[in-house]
Design a protein around this motif. Structure first.
Motif, PDB file in Angstrom:
ATOM      1  N   GLY A  47      92.914  67.046 -29.041  1.00  0.00           N
ATOM      2  CA  GLY A  47      92.494  65.725 -29.484  1.00  0.00           C
ATOM      3  C   GLY A  47      91.009  65.562 -29.272  1.00  0.00           C
ATOM      4  O   GLY A  47      90.419  66.213 -28.403  1.00  0.00           O
ATOM      5  N   ALA A  49      88.033  62.216 -29.799  1.00  0.00           N
ATOM      6  CA  ALA A  49      87.663  60.881 -30.272  1.00  0.00           C
ATOM      7  C   ALA A  49      86.186  60.872 -30.656  1.00  0.00           C
ATOM      8  O   ALA A  49      85.379  61.597 -30.074  1.00  0.00           O
ATOM      9  CB  ALA A  49      87.926  59.850 -29.180  1.00  0.00           C
ATOM     10  N   PHE A  60      89.942  58.985 -34.160  1.00  0.00           N
ATOM     11  CA  PHE A  60      90.156  60.238 -33.444  1.00  0.00           C
ATOM     12  C   PHE A  60      90.939  61.197 -34.310  1.00  0.00           C
ATOM     13  O   PHE A  60      91.575  60.807 -35.293  1.00  0.00           O
ATOM     14  CB  PHE A  60      90.822  60.025 -32.073  1.00  0.00           C
ATOM     15  CG  PHE A  60      92.230  59.475 -32.096  1.00  0.00           C
ATOM     16  CD1 PHE A  60      93.325  60.294 -32.319  1.00  0.00           C
ATOM     17  CD2 PHE A  60      92.460  58.128 -31.854  1.00  0.00           C
ATOM     18  CE1 PHE A  60      94.623  59.797 -32.314  1.00  0.00           C
ATOM     19  CE2 PHE A  60      93.750  57.613 -31.847  1.00  0.00           C
ATOM     20  CZ  PHE A  60      94.834  58.452 -32.071  1.00  0.00           C
ATOM     21  N   TRP A  62      93.648  64.695 -33.906  1.00  0.00           N
ATOM     22  CA  TRP A  62      94.515  65.385 -32.961  1.00  0.00           C
ATOM     23  C   TRP A  62      95.335  66.426 -33.684  1.00  0.00           C
ATOM     24  O   TRP A  62      95.521  66.369 -34.878  1.00  0.00           O
ATOM     25  CB  TRP A  62      95.400  64.394 -32.198  1.00  0.00           C
ATOM     26  CG  TRP A  62      96.662  63.999 -32.883  1.00  0.00           C
ATOM     27  CD1 TRP A  62      97.906  64.512 -32.676  1.00  0.00           C
ATOM     28  CD2 TRP A  62      96.824  62.992 -33.893  1.00  0.00           C
ATOM     29  NE1 TRP A  62      98.817  63.890 -33.500  1.00  0.00           N
ATOM     30  CE2 TRP A  62      98.182  62.945 -34.250  1.00  0.00           C
ATOM     31  CE3 TRP A  62      95.942  62.126 -34.538  1.00  0.00           C
ATOM     32  CZ2 TRP A  62      98.681  62.096 -35.217  1.00  0.00           C
ATOM     33  CZ3 TRP A  62      96.442  61.268 -35.504  1.00  0.00           C
ATOM     34  CH2 TRP A  62      97.781  61.257 -35.823  1.00  0.00           C
ATOM     35  N   CYS A  90      90.424  67.129 -20.540  1.00  0.00           N
ATOM     36  CA  CYS A  90      89.599  66.408 -21.503  1.00  0.00           C
ATOM     37  C   CYS A  90      88.378  67.266 -21.834  1.00  0.00           C
ATOM     38  O   CYS A  90      87.752  67.830 -20.925  1.00  0.00           O
ATOM     39  CB  CYS A  90      89.164  65.067 -20.909  1.00  0.00           C
ATOM     40  SG  CYS A  90      88.143  64.060 -21.986  1.00  0.00           S
ATOM     41  N   GLU A 133      93.259  59.523 -26.421  1.00  0.00           N
ATOM     42  CA  GLU A 133      92.154  59.377 -27.374  1.00  0.00           C
ATOM     43  C   GLU A 133      91.819  57.906 -27.619  1.00  0.00           C
ATOM     44  O   GLU A 133      90.643  57.547 -27.740  1.00  0.00           O
ATOM     45  CB  GLU A 133      92.463  60.098 -28.688  1.00  0.00           C
ATOM     46  CG  GLU A 133      92.704  61.597 -28.556  1.00  0.00           C
ATOM     47  CD  GLU A 133      91.635  62.357 -27.785  1.00  0.00           C
ATOM     48  OE1 GLU A 133      90.464  61.940 -27.779  1.00  0.00           O
ATOM     49  OE2 GLU A 133      91.976  63.390 -27.179  1.00  0.00           O
ATOM     50  N   HIS A 136      89.551  56.627 -25.035  1.00  0.00           N
ATOM     51  CA  HIS A 136      88.139  56.932 -25.296  1.00  0.00           C
ATOM     52  C   HIS A 136      87.496  55.854 -26.174  1.00  0.00           C
ATOM     53  O   HIS A 136      86.327  55.527 -25.998  1.00  0.00           O
ATOM     54  CB  HIS A 136      87.977  58.297 -25.979  1.00  0.00           C
ATOM     55  CG  HIS A 136      88.016  59.453 -25.042  1.00  0.00           C
ATOM     56  ND1 HIS A 136      87.132  59.610 -24.001  1.00  0.00           N
ATOM     57  CD2 HIS A 136      88.838  60.533 -24.998  1.00  0.00           C
ATOM     58  CE1 HIS A 136      87.403  60.723 -23.352  1.00  0.00           C
ATOM     59  NE2 HIS A 136      88.445  61.309 -23.932  1.00  0.00           N
TER      60      HIS A 136
END
Length: 167
Positions: A47, A49, A60, A62, A90, A133, A136
């Motif tokens: 993923g 963002a 985002f 993914w 992350c 995400e 974020h």
């Protein structure tokens, strides 16, 4: 398509709320989505963002069971109250992992990369990625969701500790 630079924890773009995307079909947004997909794949992520690539917009990408998707201006809501804890990483916090509790099932809605409305339900890993995400987009990073920082550490050390626990 270029590989974009990924913002790391501490950069201000990761701590602010992102702005809605006015027109997902605009050529700049389409290019951004394509570059984000390539960047995510290059970094072996699942993923990514837009704020993570220094663009404070609400979108985002993914990688799920159906391939790679984009969600623009996402809205998430719980389906039930069941939660589960799992290890997360992350791309903006390289080399670290933490155990984060998240909703097991969510309902999502937004727009796809062509500007078409999409909605559905997700559970398990897909629900976790979408929540991560979307965090974020709200200026939240996963360590902020962790009440127990003893479950946060370098990936190599956590793997070493797990390996020695099994002996």
């Amino acid at each position: 398509m270029p590989i974009l630079k990924i913002a790391r924890m501490g950069h201000p773009v990761l701590l602010r709320e992102a702005e809605p995307v006015d027109d997902p079909t605009h050529p700049e947004i389409r290019r951004l989505i394509a570059d984000m997909v390539e960047t995510m794949q290059d970094a072996s992520g699942i993923g990514l963002a837009a704020p993570q690539v220094h663009v404070p917009l609400r979108l985002f990408v993914w990688r799920g069971t159906a391939g790679v998707s984009a969600l623009v201006n996402p809205e998430l809501e719980p389906v039930g109250e069941e939660v589960e804890s799992a290890w997360e990483g992350c791309l903006s916090i390289p080399g670290l992992r933490g155990c984060v509790t998240r909703l097991k099932r969510i309902r999502f809605r937004g727009l796809d990369a062509e500007g078409n409305p999409v909605e559905g339900e997700a559970e398990g890993m897909t629900a976790r990625v979408m929540q991560h995400e979307t965090d974020h987009l709200d200026g939240v990073m996963y360590p902020m969701r962790m009440p127990d920082l003893s479950l946060f550490g370098f990936t190599e050390e956590l793997a070493r500790a797990a390996g020695s626990a099994g002996r």
